[in-house]
Design an enzyme around this catalytic site. Sequence first.
Site, short mmCIF file in Angstrom:
data_model
loop_
_atom_site.label_atom_id
_atom_site.label_comp_id
_atom_site.label_asym_id
_atom_site.label_seq_id
_atom_site.Cartn_x
_atom_site.Cartn_y
_atom_site.Cartn_z
N SER A 276 0.75 -1.20 0.07
CA SER A 276 -0.12 0.13 -0.02
C SER A 276 0.93 1.26 0.09
O SER A 276 0.42 2.29 -0.68
CB SER A 276 -0.85 -0.01 1.21
OG SER A 276 -0.25 0.31 2.27
N ASN A 277 2.03 1.19 0.57
CA ASN A 277 2.91 2.46 0.68
C ASN A 277 3.60 2.51 -0.77
O ASN A 277 3.79 3.65 -1.28
CB ASN A 277 4.07 2.35 1.61
CG ASN A 277 3.74 2.83 3.07
OD1 ASN A 277 3.36 3.92 3.13
ND2 ASN A 277 3.43 1.76 3.80
N ARG B 161 22.77 -14.23 1.92
CA ARG B 161 22.09 -12.99 1.86
C ARG B 161 22.73 -12.04 0.60
O ARG B 161 22.22 -11.26 0.07
CB ARG B 161 21.82 -12.29 3.11
CG ARG B 161 20.65 -12.98 4.06
CD ARG B 161 20.16 -12.08 5.07
NE ARG B 161 21.37 -11.86 5.93
CZ ARG B 161 21.43 -10.73 6.86
NH1 ARG B 161 20.53 -9.83 6.67
NH2 ARG B 161 22.09 -10.39 7.49
N HIS C 248 8.82 3.08 8.61
CA HIS C 248 8.65 2.33 9.60
C HIS C 248 7.38 2.90 10.70
O HIS C 248 7.16 3.91 10.76
CB HIS C 248 9.92 2.30 10.83
CG HIS C 248 9.81 1.37 11.73
ND1 HIS C 248 9.75 0.14 11.62
CD2 HIS C 248 9.30 1.63 13.39
CE1 HIS C 248 9.69 -0.38 12.77
NE2 HIS C 248 9.43 0.53 13.80
N GLN D 273 -1.24 7.97 7.59
CA GLN D 273 -0.39 9.01 7.72
C GLN D 273 1.06 8.44 7.05
O GLN D 273 1.48 9.09 6.38
CB GLN D 273 0.27 9.01 9.30
CG GLN D 273 -1.20 9.66 10.13
CD GLN D 273 -1.35 11.00 9.48
OE1 GLN D 273 -0.40 11.75 9.00
NE2 GLN D 273 -2.79 11.13 9.19
#
Length: 201
Positions: free
Chosen positions: A15-16, A68, A112, A176
């Site tokens: 969604s961001n 990684r 965050h 927000q």
Amino acid sequence: MSKMRVAVLISGRGSNMEALIKAARAPDYPAEIVLVLSNKPDAAGLEIARGLGVQAEAVPAKPFGKDRAAHELALDERLRAAGVEIVCLAGYMRLLTPYLVGRWAGRMLNIHPSLLPAYPGLDTHARALAAGETKHGCTVHLVTEGMDEGPVIAQAEVPVLPGDTEEALAARVLAQEHRIYPAALARLAEKIRLREEAPRR
Ligand code: GRF
């Protein structure tokens, strides 16, 4: 005006990412989202990005096992090949090694869901509720080696209301997030552009 080329890294619903893509469509926005990458092939955000006309690909972490660094090398190759100049982490649920963080120093943002430095890590809403906080919120920051650390670019505060559930609080914070992430990216893109356009002495 040339727009800075931005990639968004996701792991889930995105969604961001969607908020960033939509904000970047404005003609006067200083950045464009040229690529979305996910470490999870089934991330819902990949389809959303494609639906919005943005190139979206999975770079699965699984085949790399515990290596990684090798996964990050694959990610970085895609980012470089696409001419990306800024990377936005948006619900990217994998810790980065110093390698990728170093490659994108000053050019990588994260969002965050807490008022950092309070509540780094997971389950921020539940922890804020359990602690009886009256204020909570979200933070956009530059990514550095420590988890959820790094210079803050933008923050938004929301009240914790009596009777709040984790879901209700998360939704208030998320609204927000969708507001401050595009604003923070615009700020960084403009700053980098000014720096790059400054006459060299
Ligand atoms: C957001 O709450 C973000 O702050 C956190 O992960 C969540 C991702 O949500 N890092 P979405 O994928 O952007 O909807």
